[in-house]
Enzyme design. Sequence first.
Site, mmCIF file in Angstrom:
data_model
loop_
_atom_site.group_PDB
_atom_site.id
_atom_site.type_symbol
_atom_site.label_atom_id
_atom_site.label_comp_id
_atom_site.label_asym_id
_atom_site.label_seq_id
_atom_site.Cartn_x
_atom_site.Cartn_y
_atom_site.Cartn_z
ATOM 1 N N ARG A 234 4.758 48.516 -103.682
ATOM 2 C CA ARG A 234 6.125 48.226 -104.117
ATOM 3 C C ARG A 234 7.087 48.739 -103.048
ATOM 4 O O ARG A 234 6.848 49.799 -102.435
ATOM 5 C CB ARG A 234 6.423 48.875 -105.470
ATOM 6 C CG ARG A 234 5.671 48.221 -106.629
ATOM 7 C CD ARG A 234 6.118 48.800 -107.957
ATOM 8 N NE ARG A 234 5.351 48.253 -109.083
ATOM 9 C CZ ARG A 234 5.693 47.176 -109.765
ATOM 10 N NH1 ARG A 234 6.807 46.517 -109.434
ATOM 11 N NH2 ARG A 234 4.958 46.741 -110.768
ATOM 12 N N HIS B 285 7.241 40.235 -113.977
ATOM 13 C CA HIS B 285 8.473 39.615 -114.451
ATOM 14 C C HIS B 285 8.548 38.149 -114.030
ATOM 15 O O HIS B 285 8.876 37.278 -114.839
ATOM 16 C CB HIS B 285 9.688 40.374 -113.917
ATOM 17 C CG HIS B 285 9.986 41.645 -114.648
ATOM 18 N ND1 HIS B 285 9.225 42.777 -114.488
ATOM 19 C CD2 HIS B 285 10.965 41.964 -115.542
ATOM 20 C CE1 HIS B 285 9.731 43.757 -115.240
ATOM 21 N NE2 HIS B 285 10.773 43.284 -115.897
ATOM 22 N N ARG C 120 14.201 40.805 -108.732
ATOM 23 C CA ARG C 120 13.100 41.738 -108.521
ATOM 24 C C ARG C 120 13.076 42.275 -107.089
ATOM 25 O O ARG C 120 12.702 43.420 -106.848
ATOM 26 C CB ARG C 120 11.768 41.068 -108.860
ATOM 27 C CG ARG C 120 11.685 40.519 -110.265
ATOM 28 C CD ARG C 120 12.099 41.561 -111.294
ATOM 29 N NE ARG C 120 11.143 42.656 -111.381
ATOM 30 C CZ ARG C 120 11.411 43.827 -111.907
ATOM 31 N NH1 ARG C 120 12.635 44.106 -112.336
ATOM 32 N NH2 ARG C 120 10.481 44.760 -111.973
ATOM 33 N N HIS D 36 9.779 44.622 -106.075
ATOM 34 C CA HIS D 36 8.760 43.699 -105.587
ATOM 35 C C HIS D 36 9.119 43.153 -104.206
ATOM 36 O O HIS D 36 10.300 43.100 -103.838
ATOM 37 C CB HIS D 36 8.585 42.519 -106.541
ATOM 38 C CG HIS D 36 7.866 42.849 -107.800
ATOM 39 N ND1 HIS D 36 6.513 43.126 -107.835
ATOM 40 C CD2 HIS D 36 8.305 42.963 -109.081
ATOM 41 C CE1 HIS D 36 6.156 43.381 -109.077
ATOM 42 N NE2 HIS D 36 7.217 43.304 -109.853
#
Length: 364
Positions: A114, A150, A179, A185
């Site tokens: 991430r 998501h 995101r 992300h």
Amino acid sequence: MLTLIFGPCTCVIKGRESAEFGRLSASSSARGCDIMDLLHSWGVELAVHLQTKYSQYEGLFGLASTVADLHTTFFFFFPIWFYLRRDTGLRLIWVAVLGDWLNLVLKWVLFGERPYWWVHETRFYGAGPSPSLQQFPITCETGPGSPSGHAMGAAGVWYVMVGLGMLMGLVELVVCMSRVYMAAHFPHQVIAGVITGVLVAEVVSKQTWIYSASMGKYSYMTLFLTSFAVCFYLLLKALGVDLLWTLEKAQRWCVKPEWVHLDSTPFASLLRNMGTLFGLGLGLHSPLYTKTKESTSTTFKMGCIFVSLFLLHLLDEWTFSSENLVTFYFLSFSKSAVALLIPTTLVPWALCWIFKRKREDKKL
């Protein structure tokens, strides 16, 4: 010290690594600057660009992430679609649950980084300064990053609700930007999530048995999906794979400890989804549901929708401590099951009972 530059990729090699370089080919010497490093660095650059140029849209991006969360599907979209178009409502749950379960398995296999922790731990930037990424209350997800849950969940849910088209494309674009903006992300992770989500929705939507599944099938699917995930976890752990490696990174690099939530861990997500699926089965096969499903008036349906949304809002306010993991997971499962029982059984039964009493009072 030897500095290597491969296009936008810069690697700094020191000490023995510098001497070793002379004996390696150009391709193998760039091992530290592989394609994933490039993807990650470009993703960080895009996140910094979005945070700098589009900071005024922080509220929109935050809303997009909230809407894309499957929590919104279970507590908001499902009650509406269940009474407007029952088959669509059922398909929403199956697509969301199976998609998120697959997302969990893929995360354990792909080990995605991430941005908010990668930028602090990577050697990609050498001795130079690392890009400065902002963090937000929804940034510090604790699971692996690939594919984006998501983006995957939103793709599957909106595919069911509106189908492939301009509206879905616009929603997905905003969700994906959100995101990346939140530094949760990388771009390739949200793209992978969108593609996988659409594929899951397409496959599940073709399964007609989900509309008439027995309670036995709901129980079997709940048990099978849970057992598979747990056994897969234990197998990888036995092979020496640490599947909770991301939790330590989240706790180390999140700027505020309170932004790291246990309910974003893989097992919490798994049990919420299994509770949702089991709760749907209980609701659809409850004797109370059998007595109320004949009520088809528009007024009755609208009443069920509004009352369900109100009660689900109250249920959502119920939070519990994560100090005891067993209790936390059990309550997560139970809360999710109740969230499906409310719109499918409890609310329509209660309204039918109220309307029946009123009719009896009028006759008297």
